[in-house]
Design a protein around this motif. Structure first.
Motif, PDB file in Angstrom:
ATOM      1  N   GLN A 238      16.685  12.191   0.295  1.00  0.00           N
ATOM      2  CA  GLN A 238      15.657  11.200   0.613  1.00  0.00           C
ATOM      3  C   GLN A 238      14.985  10.778  -0.687  1.00  0.00           C
ATOM      4  OE1 GLN A 238      15.648  14.470   2.201  1.00  0.00           O
ATOM      5  NE2 GLN A 238      17.257  13.460   3.390  1.00  0.00           N
ATOM      6  N   TRP A 239      15.017   9.480  -0.944  1.00  0.00           N
ATOM      7  CA  TRP A 239      14.457   8.944  -2.187  1.00  0.00           C
ATOM      8  C   TRP A 239      13.224   8.097  -1.897  1.00  0.00           C
ATOM      9  CZ3 TRP A 239      16.308  11.200  -6.263  1.00  0.00           C
ATOM     10  CH2 TRP A 239      17.676  11.476  -6.427  1.00  0.00           C
ATOM     11  N   ALA A 240      12.225   8.185  -2.762  1.00  0.00           N
ATOM     12  CA  ALA A 240      11.091   7.260  -2.787  1.00  0.00           C
ATOM     13  C   ALA A 240      11.244   6.413  -4.047  1.00  0.00           C
ATOM     14  CB  ALA A 240       9.766   8.011  -2.814  1.00  0.00           C
ATOM     15  N   PHE A 241      11.028   5.128  -3.925  1.00  0.00           N
ATOM     16  CA  PHE A 241      11.232   4.206  -5.045  1.00  0.00           C
ATOM     17  C   PHE A 241       9.877   3.905  -5.696  1.00  0.00           C
ATOM     18  CE2 PHE A 241      14.327   3.499  -1.669  1.00  0.00           C
ATOM     19  CZ  PHE A 241      15.496   3.837  -2.331  1.00  0.00           C
ATOM     20  N   VAL A 242       9.692   4.438  -6.899  1.00  0.00           N
ATOM     21  CA  VAL A 242       8.381   4.423  -7.541  1.00  0.00           C
ATOM     22  C   VAL A 242       8.470   3.802  -8.936  1.00  0.00           C
ATOM     23  CG1 VAL A 242       6.422   5.836  -8.282  1.00  0.00           C
ATOM     24  CG2 VAL A 242       7.773   6.534  -6.286  1.00  0.00           C
ATOM     25  N   PRO A 243       7.649   2.800  -9.233  1.00  0.00           N
ATOM     26  CA  PRO A 243       7.618   2.246 -10.588  1.00  0.00           C
ATOM     27  C   PRO A 243       7.175   3.301 -11.603  1.00  0.00           C
ATOM     28  CG  PRO A 243       6.579   0.734  -9.038  1.00  0.00           C
ATOM     29  CD  PRO A 243       6.795   2.037  -8.303  1.00  0.00           C
TER      30      PRO A 243
ATOM     31  N   THR B   8       0.806  -1.223   0.000  1.00  0.00           N
ATOM     32  CA  THR B   8       0.000   0.000   0.000  1.00  0.00           C
ATOM     33  C   THR B   8       0.839   1.273   0.000  1.00  0.00           C
ATOM     34  OG1 THR B   8      -0.152   0.066   2.424  1.00  0.00           O
ATOM     35  CG2 THR B   8      -1.859  -1.171   1.232  1.00  0.00           C
ATOM     36  N   LYS B   9       2.149   1.139   0.246  1.00  0.00           N
ATOM     37  CA  LYS B   9       3.020   2.306   0.290  1.00  0.00           C
ATOM     38  C   LYS B   9       4.325   2.023  -0.445  1.00  0.00           C
ATOM     39  CE  LYS B   9       1.303   4.020   4.746  1.00  0.00           C
ATOM     40  NZ  LYS B   9       1.677   4.477   6.116  1.00  0.00           N
ATOM     41  N   PHE B  10       4.923   3.087  -0.970  1.00  0.00           N
ATOM     42  CA  PHE B  10       6.224   2.972  -1.606  1.00  0.00           C
ATOM     43  C   PHE B  10       7.319   3.079  -0.544  1.00  0.00           C
ATOM     44  CE2 PHE B  10       3.561   5.059  -4.922  1.00  0.00           C
ATOM     45  CZ  PHE B  10       3.583   4.028  -5.857  1.00  0.00           C
ATOM     46  N   THR B  11       8.389   2.341  -0.727  1.00  0.00           N
ATOM     47  CA  THR B  11       9.543   2.419   0.164  1.00  0.00           C
ATOM     48  C   THR B  11      10.269   3.742  -0.047  1.00  0.00           C
ATOM     49  OG1 THR B  11       9.836   0.020   0.092  1.00  0.00           O
ATOM     50  CG2 THR B  11      11.726   1.325   0.801  1.00  0.00           C
ATOM     51  N   ALA B  12      10.730   4.337   1.047  1.00  0.00           N
ATOM     52  CA  ALA B  12      11.554   5.542   0.979  1.00  0.00           C
ATOM     53  C   ALA B  12      12.763   5.354   1.875  1.00  0.00           C
ATOM     54  CB  ALA B  12      10.760   6.779   1.400  1.00  0.00           C
ATOM     55  N   GLY B  13      13.856   6.021   1.542  1.00  0.00           N
ATOM     56  CA  GLY B  13      15.070   5.874   2.333  1.00  0.00           C
ATOM     57  C   GLY B  13      15.922   7.119   2.308  1.00  0.00           C
TER      58      GLY B  13
END
Length: 355
Positions: free
Chosen positions: A240-245, A218-223
């Motif tokens: 800070q990155w969010a990993f989005v298709p 339900t949520k995208f990973t961020a790091g």
């Protein structure tokens, strides 16, 4: 006898903005400030702006040669930001003391991430403009450095000091819907796009592990990344990155125009053989990180996001709190900052579990 001056080395990822600063030893450690205002987040692409105020008493002026290599962006009446034309790294900030009266003087500020060394060079004074975040933003990840708590100002320094894990009374409660679209944009809006909620199609982006999805998809990973390349590319201590298709990114609000780069004022910089980084050519905001090994999955700079619930976009993202990526790059240069963030992330995770 101690040297009367110290030399600082600063640069960007591509090296175009490499320069040195010779400053009086008496001004060290320099004072750095972390700003969380909406404008700074959308200008850097990070969740904050970390900037050193070079004392006006030093009479520091960057060379014309350096400024000719940089792109100016009129941030406000008082402020002009300068970023590298090639890689987009924020390098300098010029500030008038009074925009209506230049005779009252000015000063130059330096992006902390551009510096070769951090520890012993600058000390972070505070977090400011936290109220803009609605959720505390990155300030909750860095409550202290070297055991010293950082003031958490609502707006400018010496405004209201907010408690750790503060949340705005006006922060809305979000009930996610599959029809939601998250607007993302840079400060000048030359780059803007929309992100849809994770769905079954989001699982097809790369390998079967689906590591880019959290909380049952339900949520995208961020790091949080502290590698030298990301630091020098955005001019901030960490990005800070969010990993989005890519299937979840569209170039129009209705979702009819799919992801395809470049678009708008987006510019590309190939930082290595298989890595391309994207930034706004006008305001310099970091936007995307892409690599050939996962072409269908894009790293999106979290500072670009305009989530209704706050800067951390918590109805959309789940941050990794167990690590700061590539700490081995950062510790030799900025150990105190890295340890501060690692401890802050651990405390943040514990706070979330308690709630």
């Amino acid at each position: 006898m101690a040297s009367e001056t110290k030399t600082l080395k600063a640069t960007c990822l591509c090296g175009t903005a490499a320069h040195t600063l010779n400053l009086p030893s008496s001004v060290f450690p320099l004072k750095a400030y972390i700003c969380h205002c909406n404008s700074c987040r959308h200008t850097t692409g990070a969740l904050f702006l970390s900037i050193i105020l070079i004392p006006e008493s030093t009479s520091y002026e960057p060379s014309a040669e350096l400024l000719n290599k940089l792109v100016p962006f009129q941030f406000s009446k008082r402020l002009t930001y300068y970023h590298c034309a090639t890689c987009g790294a924020l390098t300098l900030q010029h500030c008038w003391n009074d925009a209506s009266d230049p005779s009252k003087g000015h000063n130059w500020d330096l992006a902390t991430g551009s510096l070769e060394q951090a520890d012993g060079v600058f000390e972070v004074q505070c977090h400011e403009h936290i109220a803009d975040t609605l959720d505390g933003g990155f300030s909750d990840f860095l409550p202290s450095i070297n055991g010293k708590s950082l003031p958490r100002w609502t707006a400018n320094p010496d405004s209201e000091d907010l408690p750790l894990y503060w949340s705005s009374p006006s922060r809305p409660q979000i009930t996610p819907s599959s029809s939601d679209n998250l607007h993302a944009h840079c400060k000048c809006t030359g780059v803007e796009f929309w992100i849809s909620r994770p769905s079954e199609r989001s699982k097809q982006a790369a390998d079967k592990s689906c590591w880019w999805l959290q909380e049952n998809g339900t949520k995208f990973t961020a790091g949080v990344c502290s590698c030298n390349s990301c630091r020098l590319d955005c001019g901030q201590e960490m990005i800070q990155w969010a990993f989005v298709p890519t299937v979840d990114i569209s170039l129009d609000e209705k979702g009819e125009k799919g992801y395809e780069v470049p678009f708008g004022t987006l510019r590309a910089y190939q930082s290595s053989g298989d890595v391309t980084r994207y930034f706004c050519g006008a305001c310099g905001a970091t936007v995307f990180f892409t690599c050939d090994e996962r072409k269908d999955l894009v790293d999106v700079a979290v500072g670009m996001l305009d989530a209704a619930e706050g800067a951390r976009a918590e109805s959309w993202l789940k941050f990794r709190t167990g690590r700061v990526s590539y700490r081995e790059d950062a510790v030799p240069r900025a150990e105190s900052f890295v340890l501060g963030v690692e401890n802050g992330l651990k405390q943040f995770a514990e706070h979330q579990q308690q709630e």
